[in-house]
Design an enzyme around this catalytic site. Structure first.
Site, PDB file in Angstrom:
ATOM      1  N   CYS A  64      -3.407   6.480 -12.646  1.00 44.50           N
ATOM      2  CA  CYS A  64      -2.151   6.412 -13.655  1.00 44.50           C
ATOM      3  C   CYS A  64      -1.198   4.972 -13.320  1.00 44.50           C
ATOM      4  O   CYS A  64      -0.509   4.619 -14.273  1.00 44.50           O
ATOM      5  CB  CYS A  64      -1.294   7.704 -13.721  1.00 44.50           C
ATOM      6  SG  CYS A  64      -0.782   8.401 -12.250  1.00 44.50           S
ATOM      7  N   HIS A 110      -6.338  -5.236   1.759  1.00 48.98           N
ATOM      8  CA  HIS A 110      -5.697  -4.488   0.528  1.00 48.98           C
ATOM      9  C   HIS A 110      -6.343  -3.161   0.351  1.00 48.98           C
ATOM     10  O   HIS A 110      -5.635  -2.056   0.097  1.00 48.98           O
ATOM     11  CB  HIS A 110      -5.837  -5.178  -0.688  1.00 48.98           C
ATOM     12  CG  HIS A 110      -5.617  -4.430  -1.977  1.00 48.98           C
ATOM     13  ND1 HIS A 110      -4.103  -3.987  -2.350  1.00 48.98           N
ATOM     14  CD2 HIS A 110      -6.284  -3.976  -2.928  1.00 48.98           C
ATOM     15  CE1 HIS A 110      -4.132  -3.293  -3.442  1.00 48.98           C
ATOM     16  NE2 HIS A 110      -5.481  -3.127  -3.707  1.00 48.98           N
TER      17      HIS A 110
END
Length: 442
Positions: A64, A110
């Site tokens: 989300c 990352h």
């Protein structure tokens, strides 16, 4: 197409292939824009990246709060990757301005931070680790993730688990709803046996409802219109109750959560005082509304414990500060892991050359073995004991000669710099490794 893309590059990281991460997250795009970047058919999207964007491996992560694509290829073309994303998701060129791209070391770093919860909206949250694992396992099971992405995802998942075990980065609730329910659980001996009411049907109420549901607590829900309460119960959780009925039940409730946008007090001093008259058990009320919808004077009623948003926010802030301190320890762990990954990737880079050298020398061994056995009137692979001894000797000589220099080469590549890269190129040239690669590509 790539002009508007934010890019972080790292050309000195020793990857045997180029790894590219393209992402759109809560940091640079609102939720409605994130939805535009999602892939409706994940299987088709994986296949399209491999078939049309010229990459060898692909992992797609969708939550989300983010949509991310990880790809690996010998010569990854960022423009092709972005073009395929736009095509698969039906994006326009202007939408690509929200995409952030990292390559090489920055892409791996990352991923490490992502799995460790350092890149999440709520620092240290646990859910992202499982989401990364499921995305990777899907790609691996369907053969979209092979040796290269498997290597870095395996490391990222391990460091993500280790960070949560070794630090307190995921300790302490950092959401208003979680803190409120946790306080209630600490206050009552057994929350599951209490009569609980949730007043409200908006976003704040839905967060409380989800925490109660996940905690296995049954509760009633009401709103100023019954239709909203009923719809809320169907889509989120709770047993719907008409608003007037709920107000008449105040004296029978043990725990009340009020998360409403009403411009007036829903629970007044007079109403609650009358409702709890003669009651022996305590009543706990959480006013999670802004502005407040519970009269503060109710806190003076005997047996009533009122906790407002300011008190909860203070606890949330305290927990968040604690997590941020732990984040520094997590970053140190990731820094150490990155050095390990760098070494691993350097070894992977050297391995094709090492394998090629062994193959090249073994071909010579086999050729000369056949000549020698022929001169002796013997045949390789026969049951003749002398032939077997000579064949084993040939293997031992190759192993004895090559093992030390090849292990040295691996170590030099892993620990070395650009000079070591040149050493590997010399070894490859000596054993015609480049020629072999070209033959394979023809």
């Amino acid at each position: 197409m790539t002009a508007a893309i934010k890019t972080h590059d790292s050309s000195h990281f020793a990857l045997p292939v180029q790894v590219v991460n393209a992402r759109v997250t809560y940091k640079n795009a609102p939720i409605h824009l994130l939805e535009k970047f999602t892939f409706k058919d994940v299987e088709a999207a994986h296949r399209a990246f491999v078939d049309k964007a010229g990459v060898d491996e692909c992992v797609i992560l969708q939550t989300c709060n983010r949509v991310e694509v990880f790809v690996a290829a010998k010569n990854a073309d960022e423009a092709k990757v972005m073009g395929q994303w736009a095509e698969a998701a039906g994006l326009e060129k202007k939408d690509l301005a929200s995409v952030e791209v990292s390559t090489g070391k920055e892409a791996v770093l990352h991923l490490m931070k992502l799995a460790s919860g350092l890149d999440s909206l709520v620092v240290g949250e646990n859910q992202i680790l499982g989401q990364v694992r499921r995305a990777f396992e899907y790609s691996r099971a369907n053969r979209y993730a092979n040796a290269n992405l498997a290597a870095i995802f395996d490391r990222a998942l391990k460091v993500g688990s280790r960070v949560r075990t070794a630090t307190g980065i995921n300790k302490g609730n950092v959401s208003i709803a979680s803190v409120a329910v946790n306080l209630a659980d600490e206050y009552f001996d057994d929350l599951k046996t209490k009569r609980v009411m949730l007043i409200g049907s908006g976003e704040a109420a839905s967060l409380v409802a989800k925490v109660l549901k996940n905690s296995g607590v049954d509760f009633m829900v009401t709103s100023r219109t019954y239709e909203r309460a009923r719809s809320f119960s169907e889509t989120v959780a709770g047993k719907p109750v008409p608003f007037d009925t709920a107000l008449n039940m105040l004296g029978q409730l043990d725990l009340i959560f009020v998360a409403s946008t009403a411009p007036y007090f829903l629970i007044t001093y007079e109403r609650l005082q009358e409702a709890v008259k003669g009651r022996k058990d305590a009543v706990m009320i959480f006013d999670l509304s802004n502005p407040r919808t519970v009269d503060e004077k109710v806190a003076t009623i005997h047996g009533v414990k009122l906790i407002n948003m300011d008190q909860i926010a203070e606890l949330v802030e305290k927990n968040m500060r604690s997590r941020m301190k732990e984040a520094h320890a997590a970053e140190k762990m990731i820094e150490g892991e990155m050095k390990s990954v760098d070494g691993m990737m350097k070894r992977m880079k050297a391995e094709p050359v090492v394998v090629s050298v062994f193959k090249s020398v073994d071909a010579i061994r086999e050729r000369e073995l056949k000549k020698a056995l022929s001169m002796l009137g013997k045949k390789a692979g026969s049951d003749d004991n002398d032939a077997k001894v000579i064949e084993q000797l040939s293997y031992a000589i190759v192993e004895g000669i090559l093992s030390t220099p090849m292990n040295y080469l691996r170590k030099e590549i892993e620990e070395g710099d650009m000079e070591s890269e040149e050493l590997m190129k010399i070894v490859a040239k000596m054993f015609k490794y480049e020629d072999e690669k070209k033959q394979q590509q023809q």
